[in-house]
Design a protein around this motif. Structure first.
Motif, PDB file in Angstrom:
ATOM      1  N   ASP A 395       0.846  -1.178   0.000  1.00 16.58           N
ATOM      2  CA  ASP A 395       0.000   0.000   0.000  1.00 16.58           C
ATOM      3  C   ASP A 395       0.891   1.240   0.000  1.00 16.58           C
ATOM      4  N   GLY A 396       0.958   1.882  -1.139  1.00 14.33           N
ATOM      5  CA  GLY A 396       1.841   3.038  -1.273  1.00 14.33           C
ATOM      6  C   GLY A 396       1.092   4.350  -1.159  1.00 14.33           C
ATOM      7  N   THR A 397      -0.110   4.299  -0.568  1.00 14.79           N
ATOM      8  CA  THR A 397      -0.922   5.512  -0.538  1.00 14.79           C
ATOM      9  C   THR A 397      -0.221   6.654   0.199  1.00 14.79           C
ATOM     10  N   LEU A 464       3.702   6.297 -10.094  1.00 14.09           N
ATOM     11  CA  LEU A 464       2.689   7.354 -10.192  1.00 14.09           C
ATOM     12  C   LEU A 464       2.614   7.883 -11.617  1.00 14.09           C
ATOM     13  N   LEU A 465       3.775   8.055 -12.239  1.00  7.78           N
ATOM     14  CA  LEU A 465       3.791   8.503 -13.637  1.00  7.78           C
ATOM     15  C   LEU A 465       3.115   7.473 -14.527  1.00  7.78           C
ATOM     16  N   ALA A 466       3.432   6.213 -14.270  1.00  6.46           N
ATOM     17  CA  ALA A 466       2.882   5.156 -15.122  1.00  6.46           C
ATOM     18  C   ALA A 466       1.363   5.116 -15.012  1.00  6.46           C
ATOM     19  N   ASN A 467       0.844   5.454 -13.836  1.00  6.87           N
ATOM     20  CA  ASN A 467      -0.601   5.393 -13.632  1.00  6.87           C
ATOM     21  C   ASN A 467      -1.295   6.729 -13.845  1.00  6.87           C
ATOM     22  N   ASN A 468      -0.565   7.670 -14.409  1.00  9.00           N
ATOM     23  CA  ASN A 468      -1.133   8.994 -14.669  1.00  9.00           C
ATOM     24  C   ASN A 468      -1.624   9.698 -13.410  1.00  9.00           C
ATOM     25  N   LEU A 469      -0.995   9.382 -12.296  1.00  8.73           N
ATOM     26  CA  LEU A 469      -1.326  10.118 -11.070  1.00  8.73           C
ATOM     27  C   LEU A 469      -0.357  11.269 -10.886  1.00  8.73           C
ATOM     28  N   LEU A 470       0.558  11.384 -11.807  1.00  7.50           N
ATOM     29  CA  LEU A 470       1.571  12.417 -11.799  1.00  7.50           C
ATOM     30  C   LEU A 470       1.972  12.609 -13.260  1.00  7.50           C
ATOM     31  N   ALA A 471       2.402  13.835 -13.602  1.00  3.25           N
ATOM     32  CA  ALA A 471       2.769  14.065 -15.010  1.00  3.25           C
ATOM     33  C   ALA A 471       4.079  14.823 -15.073  1.00  3.25           C
ATOM     34  N   VAL A 472       4.675  14.880 -16.235  1.00  8.48           N
ATOM     35  CA  VAL A 472       5.858  15.712 -16.444  1.00  8.48           C
ATOM     36  C   VAL A 472       5.560  16.725 -17.519  1.00  8.48           C
ATOM     37  N   GLU A 473       6.276  17.862 -17.427  1.00  3.92           N
ATOM     38  CA  GLU A 473       5.961  18.971 -18.316  1.00  3.92           C
ATOM     39  C   GLU A 473       7.231  19.717 -18.683  1.00  3.92           C
ATOM     40  N   GLY A 474       7.315  20.153 -19.905  1.00  6.42           N
ATOM     41  CA  GLY A 474       8.339  21.114 -20.295  1.00  6.42           C
ATOM     42  C   GLY A 474       9.747  20.564 -20.359  1.00  6.42           C
ATOM     43  N   GLU A 475      10.672  21.460 -20.737  1.00  8.69           N
ATOM     44  CA  GLU A 475      12.026  20.993 -21.017  1.00  8.69           C
ATOM     45  C   GLU A 475      12.783  20.574 -19.751  1.00  8.69           C
ATOM     46  N   TYR A 476      12.338  21.014 -18.586  1.00 10.93           N
ATOM     47  CA  TYR A 476      13.029  20.574 -17.356  1.00 10.93           C
ATOM     48  C   TYR A 476      12.357  19.353 -16.735  1.00 10.93           C
ATOM     49  N   THR A 478       9.467  19.050 -15.432  1.00  8.44           N
ATOM     50  CA  THR A 478       8.855  19.446 -14.175  1.00  8.44           C
ATOM     51  C   THR A 478       7.746  18.468 -13.810  1.00  8.44           C
ATOM     52  N   LEU A 479       7.745  18.053 -12.540  1.00  4.85           N
ATOM     53  CA  LEU A 479       6.643  17.203 -12.099  1.00  4.85           C
ATOM     54  C   LEU A 479       5.415  18.074 -11.871  1.00  4.85           C
ATOM     55  N   THR A 480       4.279  17.595 -12.333  1.00  2.00           N
ATOM     56  CA  THR A 480       3.046  18.337 -12.089  1.00  2.00           C
ATOM     57  C   THR A 480       1.931  17.371 -11.710  1.00  2.00           C
ATOM     58  N   LEU A 481       0.891  17.923 -11.089  1.00  2.00           N
ATOM     59  CA  LEU A 481      -0.230  17.092 -10.667  1.00  2.00           C
ATOM     60  C   LEU A 481      -1.169  16.835 -11.837  1.00  2.00           C
ATOM     61  N   THR A 482      -1.927  15.765 -11.732  1.00  2.34           N
ATOM     62  CA  THR A 482      -2.928  15.450 -12.752  1.00  2.34           C
ATOM     63  C   THR A 482      -4.306  15.432 -12.089  1.00  2.34           C
ATOM     64  N   GLU A 483      -5.317  15.193 -12.891  1.00  4.36           N
ATOM     65  CA  GLU A 483      -6.658  15.060 -12.309  1.00  4.36           C
ATOM     66  C   GLU A 483      -6.689  13.973 -11.263  1.00  4.36           C
ATOM     67  N   GLY A 484      -5.981  12.866 -11.569  1.00  4.29           N
ATOM     68  CA  GLY A 484      -5.976  11.740 -10.645  1.00  4.29           C
ATOM     69  C   GLY A 484      -5.287  12.054  -9.323  1.00  4.29           C
ATOM     70  N   SER A 485      -4.329  12.986  -9.338  1.00  3.11           N
ATOM     71  CA  SER A 485      -3.578  13.271  -8.112  1.00  3.11           C
ATOM     72  C   SER A 485      -4.498  13.730  -6.984  1.00  3.11           C
ATOM     73  N   VAL A 488      -5.933  11.139  -4.741  1.00  5.84           N
ATOM     74  CA  VAL A 488      -4.966  10.553  -3.811  1.00  5.84           C
ATOM     75  C   VAL A 488      -4.724  11.507  -2.649  1.00  5.84           C
ATOM     76  N   LEU A 489      -4.547  12.793  -2.973  1.00  9.16           N
ATOM     77  CA  LEU A 489      -4.280  13.772  -1.929  1.00  9.16           C
ATOM     78  C   LEU A 489      -5.457  13.888  -0.965  1.00  9.16           C
ATOM     79  N   ARG A 490      -6.654  13.740  -1.493  1.00  6.67           N
ATOM     80  CA  ARG A 490      -7.835  13.825  -0.642  1.00  6.67           C
ATOM     81  C   ARG A 490      -8.150  12.503   0.038  1.00  6.67           C
ATOM     82  N   ARG A 491      -7.257  11.584  -0.063  1.00  5.23           N
ATOM     83  CA  ARG A 491      -7.433  10.253   0.551  1.00  5.23           C
ATOM     84  C   ARG A 491      -8.646   9.520   0.030  1.00  5.23           C
ATOM     85  N   GLU A 492      -9.041   9.822  -1.186  1.00  3.45           N
ATOM     86  CA  GLU A 492     -10.200   9.134  -1.739  1.00  3.45           C
ATOM     87  C   GLU A 492      -9.810   7.855  -2.451  1.00  3.45           C
TER      88      GLU A 492
END
Ligand code: ADP
Ligand code: ZN
Length: 597
Positions: A395-397, A464-476, A478-485, A488-492
Motif C-alpha cells: 500500500d503506497g498511498t 505514479l507517472l505510469a498510472n497517470n497520477l503524476l505528469a511531467v511537463e516542459g524541457e526541465y 517538471t513534475l506536475t499534478l494530474t486530475e488523478g492526483s 490521492v491527496l484527498r485520501r479518496e
C-alpha cells in the motif's frame, strides 16, 4: 524440399487456401512459419510467386537460403547491377523461377519497368510480407505499401496472401481494408511464444545489469540489445566490447556500408551481440538469437512484442529482458508532448505508452498481459519473471501522498519548476545546495520521507507517472499534478504499488548445479562435443560458400543430429530440417564429421 515431416499450426489450411486460388490474411507470430505458407503454393501453382518485401538488405540472404533448399528463387532490387538484373528478368519471363522477391517501391504505383515486367510474366501468387507496413496505426508504416491495393485490380485472378507478425485487431482491420482483403480468409494464430522468457527489471545501473545478464546466462550467445538513442547504442557497444563481449553497433546515423557489414556479420558469425536502435531487426530471420535486451522502454506493446519476438525463432529457450526506470517514463512522456502532429496523433502515442507501462508495472503474469493485449486469453505461464518470482504489492498511498504534496507545494504554492530529483531530496531531508538556495528545507514536507530509500522513491515516482497520477511537463521535466492526483491527496483512493522481489528471476532452465553457464537444452552431455564438431564443420562450409551458418543447417537440426547420430544417409534424412537438396549436398560430409572422433 524443406525437410519437415508435418505442417505446423494452420500452415496446411493456409497452403490449401492459396493453392486453390483464394486470398489469405495471415497473422502469425515471428518464428511461427509464415514463409512456408506462400513458398509451397508458389511451388505448386504454375507461374512465379511474387513476394513483396520491404527488406531489400535481406533479399540476398533469403534467396540464398531458398537456393540452398533447391528452390529456384531470385530477387530484383536497386542494389543489383544491370547484368544480374537481366538474368533474373529472363528467368522470370521464362517461368524458370519459383519465387521472385521485390521491394514495394519497385512497383512504382503501376508505372515502373518492374510493373511492366510483371505484366509480361506468369504469376502464381502475390505474397505481401510484413503487411502491417500498410497500416498507419502500427509502428512501421510505409507509404509504398498503399499502392499494393492495385495488384488486385490489375490481376484479379491471382491469389494474394498478406502476412504479418503484428497482432492487434486495429492493425489487422486496417490491413484488410487497405489491401482490399475483406473477402480473404483470415488466419489468426496464437501469438504466444512459449520459449521466450519475459523479464522486466527496475533499472539501476543498466550497463552493469546487462553485463551481468550476458555473463551469467548468455555467455557466447547471439543477441540484440536495443537502445533508444544513437549515442547510447555507441556507448553500450563500446562498453560490451571492452568487457570482452563481441558487440557491434547499428543505427541510422552510421554509414550505409558499416550498417550492412555489421548486419551481415551478425547474421553470419556465431555469438555476436548487436547493439541497435529499433532501425535494426525487421525481417532478420536469424533463428538462434538467444536474447533480446531493452535498455530503454519501447514506445508500444506492438513494438516490444516485435522486438522481443526476434529472439528464439528456432523454438529453443530464449530471454526477453528489459531494464526500465523512472527516467524512461519522464523521457517518453516528454517526447510525446513535444512530438509533431495533431492532438489525435499524440493521444494515440499516449495510449500506446500507457499500455506498455501497464505491462511493466503489472504484478500478474507478463505473458497473460501481453496476450490479453492482443485479444487472447491465457493462464499464468510459469515462464516469466512475475510467475517465477512473484512481486508483492504494497500500500503506497501514504508515500504517494507525501510525494504529491511536495509537488503541490513546489508547483502550486511557489510556482517553481523542479524535476523528480528535487522532490526526492526534499522528502529525504537532504540539505543540498539547490535545497538551500530555494529554501526548500523550510517546507513542511522537508524530511518526511526517510522511511524509503532514494531508489524506492524513484520507484514511487515511476509508478505514479505510469498510472497517470503524476505528469511531467516542459524541457526541465517538471513534475506536475494530474486530475488523478487530487483523489490521492484527498485520501479518496488507494495506491497499490509493486514491490520488486529480492532477487531477480533467473532462467527456469532445468540444470541446478552451481555452474553459471546457461543450461544447454535438449543436448545430453555425451552429445555436446559432437555438436561442437558439427558446428565447426558448419562454420567452415559457411565461410567457404559465403553463407550464414544457419542457411547450411539450423542449430536445432545440428543438435538433433548430434543426439541421434544417424549412421546412414536415409537416417540423416529423417532429421527435421534436412531436406532432399541438403541431404545430397551435405549428407556425406555430416556423416564423416560424425564418424571422426
Ligand atoms: P516467420 O516468417 O513466421 O517468422 P519462418 O517462416 O521464418 O517464420 O519459420 C520459422 C522457423 O520455423 C524456421 O526456422 C522454419 O524453418 C521453421 N519451420 C517452419 N515451418 C515448419 C514446419 N512445418 N516444421 C518444422 N519447422 C518449421
Ligand atoms: Zn508468466
Amino acid at each position: 524440399m524443406f525437410g519437415y515431416d508435418s505442417f505446423r499450426g494452420s500452415q496446411r489450411e493456409i497452403v490449401d487456401q492459396v493453392v486453390g486460388g483464394g486470398d489469405a490474411l495471415v497473422l502469425m507470430p515471428t518464428g511461427g512459419g509464415k514463409s512456408l505458407c506462400y513458398q509451397i503454393p508458389a511451388l505448386v501453382r504454375p507461374g512465379v510467386g511474387v513476394v513483396i518485401s520491404p527488406l531489400i538488405a535481406l533479399m540476398q540472404d533469403q534467396v540464398d537460403a531458398l537456393q540452398a533448399l533447391g528452390v529456384r528463387a531470385g530477387f530484383l532490387n536497386s542494389s543489383q547491377d544491370y547484368e544480374t538484373r537481366r538474368e533474373v528478368e529472363k528467368a522470370f519471363l521464362a517461368d524458370e523461377l519459383d519465387l521472385l522477391y521485390l521491394a514495394p517501391e519497385a512497383l512504382g504505383g503501376g508505372t515502373s519497368a518492374t510493373w511492366r515486367l510483371l505484366e509480361r510474366g506468369n504469376i502464381a501468387l502475390f505474397a505481401i510480407d510484413e503487411a502491417h507496413c500498410v497500416a498507419q496505426w502500427g509502428h512501421d508504416f510505409r507509404p509504398d505499401y498503399l499502392a499494393l491495393s492495385m495488384l488486385h485490380e490489375r490481376w484479379p485472378d491471382v491469389p494474394r496472401i498478406a502476412l504479418t507478425a503484428t497482432a492487434t485487431s486495429r492493425t489487422h482491420d486496417e490491413i484488410a481494408q487497405r489491401l482490399n482483403l475483406r473477402q480473404a480468409r483470415h488466419f489468426v494464430a496464437s501469438f504466444d511464444r512459449p520459449n521466450i522468457q519475459y523479464r522486466i527489471v527496475p533499472k539501476n545501473s543498466p550497463t552493469k545489469q546487462l553485463l551481468d545478464l550476458l555473463r551469467t546466462e548468455h555467455n557466447g550467445d547471439a543477441g540484440i540489445v536495443y537502445c533508444l538513442s544513437r549515442a547510447s547504442v555507441e556507448k553500450t557497444a563500446e562498453t560490451l566490447s571492452a568487457a570482452g563481449i563481441p558487440a557491434l553497433p547499428y543505427h541510422a546515423g552510421l554509414d550505409q556500408r558499416v550498417r550492412a557489414t555489421n548486419q551481415s556479420r551478425f547474421l553470419r558469425e556465431d555469438g555476436l551481440v548487436m547493439v541497435a536502435t529499433i532501425a535494426f531487426g525487421m525481417g532478420i530471420d536469424k533463428p538462434d538469437v538467444r536474447f533480446v535486451a531493452h535498455l530503454d522502454l519501447p514506445k508500444s506493446i506492438e513494438g516490444y512484442y516485435q522486438e522481443t519476438g526476434r529472439a528464439g525463432r528456432d523454438g529453443l529457450p530464449s530471454t526477453a529482458w528489459m531494464a526500465y526506470g523512472m527516467n524512461d517514463v519522464v523521457q517518453q512522456r516528454r517526447m510525446i508532448d513535444g512530438s509533431e502532429g495533431d492532438l489525435a496523433h499524440r493521444r494515440m502515442l499516449s495510449t500506446h505508452l500507457d499500455a506498455m507501462l501497464a505491462l511493466c508495472e503489472t504484478v500478474d503474469c507478463r505473458r497473460t498481459r501481453l496476450l490479453n493485449y492482443f485479444g487472447e486469453q491465457a493462464e499464468p505461464c510459469g515462464n516469466c519473471d512475475t510467475c517465477l518470482n512473484p512481486p508483492q504489492t504494497w500500500d503506497g498511498t501514504v508515500p504517494a501522498q507525501k510525494l504529491l504534496s511536495t509537488v503541490y507545494r513546489l508547483q502550486s504554492e511557489r510556482n517553481q519548476k523542479f524535476g523528480a530529483g528535487q522532490s526526492i531530496d526534499i522528502l529525504l531531508g537532504r540539505k543540498t545546495e539547490k535545497v538551500a538556495k530555494f529554501r526548500h528545507d523550510q517546507l513542511s514536507v522537508f524530511g518526511i520521507g526517510t522511511e524509503l530509500s532514494e531508489s524506492q522513491w524513484r520507484g514511487v515516482v515511476r509508478q505514479l507517472l505510469a498510472n497517470n497520477l503524476l505528469a511531467v511537463e516542459g524541457e526541465y521535466s517538471t513534475l506536475t499534478l494530474t486530475e488523478g492526483s487530487a483523489g490521492v491527496l484527498r485520501r479518496e483512493r488507494e495506491v497499490m504499488m509493486r514491490r520488486e522481489p529480492e532477487k531477480a528471476a533467473r532462467s527456469s532452465g532445468g540444470s541446478s548445479g552451481g555452474s553459471s553457464k546457461k543450461p544447454v537444452v535438449e543436448l545430453p552431455p555425451e552429445a555436446a562435443p559432437v555438436f561442437e564438431r558439427l558446428r565447426a564443420w558448419r562454420a567452415g562450409v559457411a565461410k567457404e560458400q559465403g553463407l550464414p551458418a544457419y542457411v547450411i543447417f539450423h542449430d536445432k537440426t545440428l543438435r538433433q543430429i548430434a543426439t541421434q547420430r544417424p549412421a546412414t544417409l536415409s537416417a540423416l534424412g529423417t532429421v527435421d530440417g534436412v531436406g532432399q537438396a541438403k541431404l545430397e549436398r551435405y549428407g556425406e560430409q555430416v556423416l564423416e564429421a560424425l564418424a571422426s572422433e
